[in-house]
Design a protein around this motif. Sequence first.
Motif, PDB file in Angstrom:
ATOM      1  N   ALA A 120       0.593  -1.279  -0.113  1.00 25.58           N
ATOM      2  CA  ALA A 120      -0.009   0.007   0.194  1.00 25.58           C
ATOM      3  C   ALA A 120       0.845   1.419  -0.006  1.00 25.58           C
ATOM      4  CB  ALA A 120      -0.952  -0.002   1.217  1.00 25.58           C
ATOM      5  N   GLY A 121       1.878   1.286   0.544  1.00 21.65           N
ATOM      6  CA  GLY A 121       2.724   2.555   0.971  1.00 21.65           C
ATOM      7  C   GLY A 121       3.334   2.806  -0.406  1.00 21.65           C
ATOM      8  N   GLU A 122       3.812   1.653  -0.912  1.00 23.16           N
ATOM      9  CA  GLU A 122       4.900   1.918  -2.426  1.00 23.16           C
ATOM     10  C   GLU A 122       3.713   2.339  -3.478  1.00 23.16           C
ATOM     11  OE1 GLU A 122       7.905  -1.497  -0.941  1.00 23.16           O
ATOM     12  OE2 GLU A 122       6.087  -2.018  -2.177  1.00 23.16           O
ATOM     13  N   ILE A 123       2.444   1.779  -3.549  1.00 18.11           N
ATOM     14  CA  ILE A 123       1.514   1.960  -4.578  1.00 18.11           C
ATOM     15  C   ILE A 123       0.860   3.661  -4.411  1.00 18.11           C
ATOM     16  CG2 ILE A 123      -0.495   1.446  -5.745  1.00 18.11           C
ATOM     17  CD1 ILE A 123       1.853  -0.302  -6.430  1.00 18.11           C
ATOM     18  N   ALA A 124       0.901   3.657  -3.181  1.00 14.54           N
ATOM     19  CA  ALA A 124       0.194   5.195  -2.657  1.00 14.54           C
ATOM     20  C   ALA A 124       1.231   6.204  -3.252  1.00 14.54           C
ATOM     21  CB  ALA A 124      -0.167   5.049  -1.296  1.00 14.54           C
ATOM     22  N   GLY A 139       2.990   0.514   6.099  1.00 13.95           N
ATOM     23  CA  GLY A 139       2.481   1.840   6.840  1.00 13.95           C
ATOM     24  C   GLY A 139       0.898   2.050   6.848  1.00 13.95           C
ATOM     25  N   GLN A 140       0.913   3.544   7.047  1.00 16.83           N
ATOM     26  CA  GLN A 140      -0.797   3.545   7.359  1.00 16.83           C
ATOM     27  C   GLN A 140      -1.281   4.530   6.508  1.00 16.83           C
ATOM     28  OE1 GLN A 140      -0.574   3.939  11.676  1.00 16.83           O
ATOM     29  NE2 GLN A 140      -1.613   1.909  11.862  1.00 16.83           N
ATOM     30  N   GLY A 141      -2.438   4.749   6.403  1.00 15.35           N
ATOM     31  CA  GLY A 141      -3.127   5.849   5.595  1.00 15.35           C
ATOM     32  C   GLY A 141      -4.597   5.755   5.742  1.00 15.35           C
TER      33      GLY A 141
END
Length: 265
Positions: A120-124, A139-141
Amino acid sequence: MQLSLLNQLRQENPVVLNISNFVTVQDVANGLNALGASPIMSEEINETKEMVHISDAVALNLGAFSEEQVKHIRKMGQEANRAFKPVVLDPVAVGAIDYRLQVAKELLDEIDVAVIRGNAGEIAALAGADWTSKGIDAGQGQGDLVEIAQQAAQKFHTIVLLSGADDIITDGKRVTIVHNGTPLFAAHVGSGDMLSSIVAAFCAVDPAGVYEATRVAATVFARIGELAVGDQSTMGPGTFTVNLLDQLQLAQLEQIKQNIKFEEA
Ligand SMILES: Nc1ncnc2c1ncn2[C@@H]1O[C@H](COP(=O)(O)OP(=O)(O)OP(=O)(O)O)[C@@H](O)[C@H]1O
Ligand SMILES: Cc1ncsc1CCO
Ligand SMILES: [Mg+2]
């Protein structure tokens, strides 16, 4: 879902050329080999053309690149494009390190990448979405991960596989969400790198259908993780790693097909 692509992969034994990182290179080579593909790694830019020529797909991992390696990655990706071999990119930690994000974006400009596989962190980070990554971890979001994956796919004109507890596969429009898997994957550094190279192996078997190949790869890998855990209630990352490697080879299509949990949108 065309899960029988697994049997085709095992029959065809495609050669997957990898730029790996020094942390997980053995996981990637043995994971591919156990599943039924034929891994080859390279660290010499002068052999790039021949290497691509003998390969059926290319997996480019940005886990521990140097300036020199980026030149090698660029050449390998462009050579693969010329030879119509599918390219998978694993943008390790681009959500945590701005320099990595910049390099990954440059490579995505220069190489026609069929699939981006990241957490998720990389694609975000690639999508430009608000997210707090942590090193190589997701990570978080707050954002909607399906929308983030779609944004990244549209921005870079690729298939995106955003992995995590659920795997999201999208071409920007179509979406598949795979719910299978085990949290033990996250306890083994290199699960993601293995998955990226396995996506390349499936793309080699069916280069005309990258979306299908990618969602089959994600589903097969997640189910194999579940089979590695079996009905044991306690297992640590050590035993999981060994069982995962065993199941990559031993798991049969009929076992994998049981208990598939996915949705399409
Ligand atoms: N909590 C979880 N539950 C189920 N499956 C998971 C979980 N976390 C990760 N996975 C699976 O682990 C595999 C690797 O995905 P992950 O998102 O962890 O990659 P990554 O962060 O790039 O890993 P690494 O860089 O450490 O190798 C995928 O098959 C994914 O479905
Ligand atoms: C831990 C680590 N550091 C750079 S690459 C890597 C392995 C995950 O790709
Ligand atoms: Mg990773």
